[in-house]
Design a protein around this motif. Structure first.
Motif, PDB file in Angstrom:
ATOM      1  N   THR A   1       0.991  -1.444   0.138  1.00  0.00           N
ATOM      2  CA  THR A   1      -0.211  -0.525  -0.101  1.00  0.00           C
ATOM      3  C   THR A   1       1.215   0.930  -0.402  1.00  0.00           C
ATOM      4  OG1 THR A   1      -2.214  -1.098   1.274  1.00  0.00           O
ATOM      5  CG2 THR A   1      -1.822   1.118   1.624  1.00  0.00           C
ATOM      6  N   ILE A   2       0.419   1.640  -0.783  1.00  0.00           N
ATOM      7  CA  ILE A   2       1.136   3.130  -1.159  1.00  0.00           C
ATOM      8  C   ILE A   2       0.697   4.481   0.268  1.00  0.00           C
ATOM      9  CG2 ILE A   2       1.657   6.047  -2.360  1.00  0.00           C
ATOM     10  CD1 ILE A   2       1.782   3.699  -4.857  1.00  0.00           C
ATOM     11  N   ASN A   3       1.221   5.223   1.243  1.00  0.00           N
ATOM     12  CA  ASN A   3       0.427   6.072   2.089  1.00  0.00           C
ATOM     13  C   ASN A   3       1.091   6.773   1.852  1.00  0.00           C
ATOM     14  OD1 ASN A   3      -0.238   7.439   4.266  1.00  0.00           O
ATOM     15  ND2 ASN A   3      -0.023   5.311   5.394  1.00  0.00           N
ATOM     16  N   LEU A   4       1.128   8.367   1.013  1.00  0.00           N
ATOM     17  CA  LEU A   4       1.540   9.990   0.721  1.00  0.00           C
ATOM     18  C   LEU A   4       0.199  10.233   2.326  1.00  0.00           C
ATOM     19  CD1 LEU A   4       1.597   9.602  -2.614  1.00  0.00           C
ATOM     20  CD2 LEU A   4       3.487   8.605  -0.963  1.00  0.00           C
ATOM     21  N   THR A   5       1.604  10.696   3.281  1.00  0.00           N
ATOM     22  CA  THR A   5       1.225  11.675   4.169  1.00  0.00           C
ATOM     23  C   THR A   5       1.178  13.718   4.037  1.00  0.00           C
ATOM     24  OG1 THR A   5       0.879  10.032   5.318  1.00  0.00           O
ATOM     25  CG2 THR A   5       0.421  12.972   6.389  1.00  0.00           C
ATOM     26  N   CYS A   6       0.444  14.279   3.664  1.00  0.00           N
ATOM     27  CA  CYS A   6       0.919  15.395   3.017  1.00  0.00           C
ATOM     28  C   CYS A   6       0.463  16.166   4.451  1.00  0.00           C
ATOM     29  CB  CYS A   6      -0.429  16.121   1.941  1.00  0.00           C
ATOM     30  SG  CYS A   6       0.124  17.725   1.462  1.00  0.00           S
ATOM     31  N   LEU A   7       1.798  17.678   4.817  1.00  0.00           N
ATOM     32  CA  LEU A   7       0.689  18.209   5.704  1.00  0.00           C
ATOM     33  C   LEU A   7       0.495  19.779   5.176  1.00  0.00           C
ATOM     34  CD1 LEU A   7       3.568  16.418   8.796  1.00  0.00           C
ATOM     35  CD2 LEU A   7       1.524  16.444   7.910  1.00  0.00           C
ATOM     36  N   VAL A   8      -0.021  20.506   5.890  1.00  0.00           N
ATOM     37  CA  VAL A   8      -0.023  21.742   5.698  1.00  0.00           C
ATOM     38  C   VAL A   8       0.556  22.617   6.584  1.00  0.00           C
ATOM     39  CG1 VAL A   8      -1.290  23.792   4.630  1.00  0.00           C
ATOM     40  CG2 VAL A   8      -1.354  21.289   3.402  1.00  0.00           C
ATOM     41  N   GLN A   9       1.281  23.376   6.846  1.00  0.00           N
ATOM     42  CA  GLN A   9       1.397  23.838   8.263  1.00  0.00           C
ATOM     43  C   GLN A   9       1.187  25.578   8.081  1.00  0.00           C
ATOM     44  OE1 GLN A   9       4.687  22.384   8.808  1.00  0.00           O
ATOM     45  NE2 GLN A   9       4.483  21.448  10.760  1.00  0.00           N
ATOM     46  N   TYR A  10       1.353  26.751   8.574  1.00  0.00           N
ATOM     47  CA  TYR A  10       1.225  28.091   8.741  1.00  0.00           C
ATOM     48  C   TYR A  10      -0.016  28.999   7.768  1.00  0.00           C
ATOM     49  CZ  TYR A  10       5.243  26.353  11.066  1.00  0.00           C
ATOM     50  OH  TYR A  10       6.826  25.771  12.039  1.00  0.00           O
ATOM     51  N   ALA A  11      -0.671  27.335   7.702  1.00  0.00           N
ATOM     52  CA  ALA A  11      -1.860  28.112   6.894  1.00  0.00           C
ATOM     53  C   ALA A  11      -2.716  29.168   7.514  1.00  0.00           C
ATOM     54  CB  ALA A  11      -2.667  27.607   5.970  1.00  0.00           C
ATOM     55  N   PRO A  12      -3.481  30.142   6.692  1.00  0.00           N
ATOM     56  CA  PRO A  12      -4.258  31.455   7.956  1.00  0.00           C
ATOM     57  C   PRO A  12      -5.043  30.275   7.753  1.00  0.00           C
ATOM     58  CG  PRO A  12      -3.993  32.040   5.527  1.00  0.00           C
ATOM     59  CD  PRO A  12      -3.408  30.782   5.184  1.00  0.00           C
ATOM     60  N   GLU A  13      -5.948  29.434   7.457  1.00  0.00           N
ATOM     61  CA  GLU A  13      -6.968  28.682   7.856  1.00  0.00           C
ATOM     62  C   GLU A  13      -6.541  27.460   7.459  1.00  0.00           C
ATOM     63  OE1 GLU A  13     -10.317  30.792   6.474  1.00  0.00           O
ATOM     64  OE2 GLU A  13      -9.901  30.352   5.005  1.00  0.00           O
ATOM     65  N   PRO A  14      -6.922  26.943   7.958  1.00  0.00           N
ATOM     66  CA  PRO A  14      -7.418  25.675   7.047  1.00  0.00           C
ATOM     67  C   PRO A  14      -7.476  24.977   4.913  1.00  0.00           C
ATOM     68  CG  PRO A  14      -8.226  25.006   9.063  1.00  0.00           C
ATOM     69  CD  PRO A  14      -8.119  26.613   9.250  1.00  0.00           C
TER      70      PRO A  14
END
Length: 178
Positions: A62-75
């Motif tokens: 299984t390919i498990n790609l985890t993307c993180l988004v930090q410091y955005a003004p809102e989700p």
């Protein structure tokens, strides 16, 4: 900014950049002047796919790609995923593709692709609607090992630069043979 007939003044910075970070001071025109310093930190959203930029996956797993988004003004309201610049179709006949997104101060989006095949190799991009995209290259392995993952135990492996330097130093420092 100042509204007529009011005693309120507002500092507004349009299109803030990192270079705008620093101390700002609001002063009141009294004798002596009264000031109130405020430190402003401007941060840019960061998007990254964990384990990148290159990920090596065994065929059939299984390919498990985890993307993180930090410091955005809102989700981010929308998280788009693409494979080789083509949006991922979660209803494709291939099946076995799912997405789980958890929104918060750090938004996490996990793309799961079951039964990895050679056609799943390529560049995956995670694009939040309010931040720059993140990329990772996925390499599907068919029992082979990429050169970067080889370990010791192979007598044909060339010595490292540090080993060659150590041997050269020892040769230069040894006492002459008489």
């Amino acid at each position: 900014m100042h509204s007529p007939h009011s005693e309120e003044w507002t500092l507004r910075i349009r299109y803030p950049q990192r270079k705008d970070s620093g101390i700002y001071e609001c002063q009141i025109s009294t004798t002596p002047p009264i000031g109130h310093p405020v430190y402003l930190t401007v941060v840019e959203p960061i998007t990254e796919i964990l384990g990148g930029p290159d990920l090596f996956i065994n065929q059939g797993s299984t390919i498990n790609l985890t993307c993180l988004v930090q410091y955005a003004p809102e989700p981010p309201p929308i998280m788009l995923w693409s494979h080789n610049s083509v949006p991922i179709n979660f209803d494709s006949p291939r099946g076995g593709i799912s997405l789980v997104t958890e929104k918060g101060p750090t938004t996490t989006s996990r793309l799961l692709i079951q039964k990895a095949a050679q056609t799943d190799s390529g560049t995956y991009t995670c694009t939040p609607s309010n931040a720059n995209p993140g990329n990772a290259r996925v390499h599907i392995l068919n029992g082979e090992h990429p050169a970067a993952m080889h370990h010791g135990g192979n007598s044909s492996v060339a010595p490292s630069t540090a080993t060659l330097l150590l041997i050269s130093t020892l040769i230069l420092l040894r006492p002459p043979i008489t």
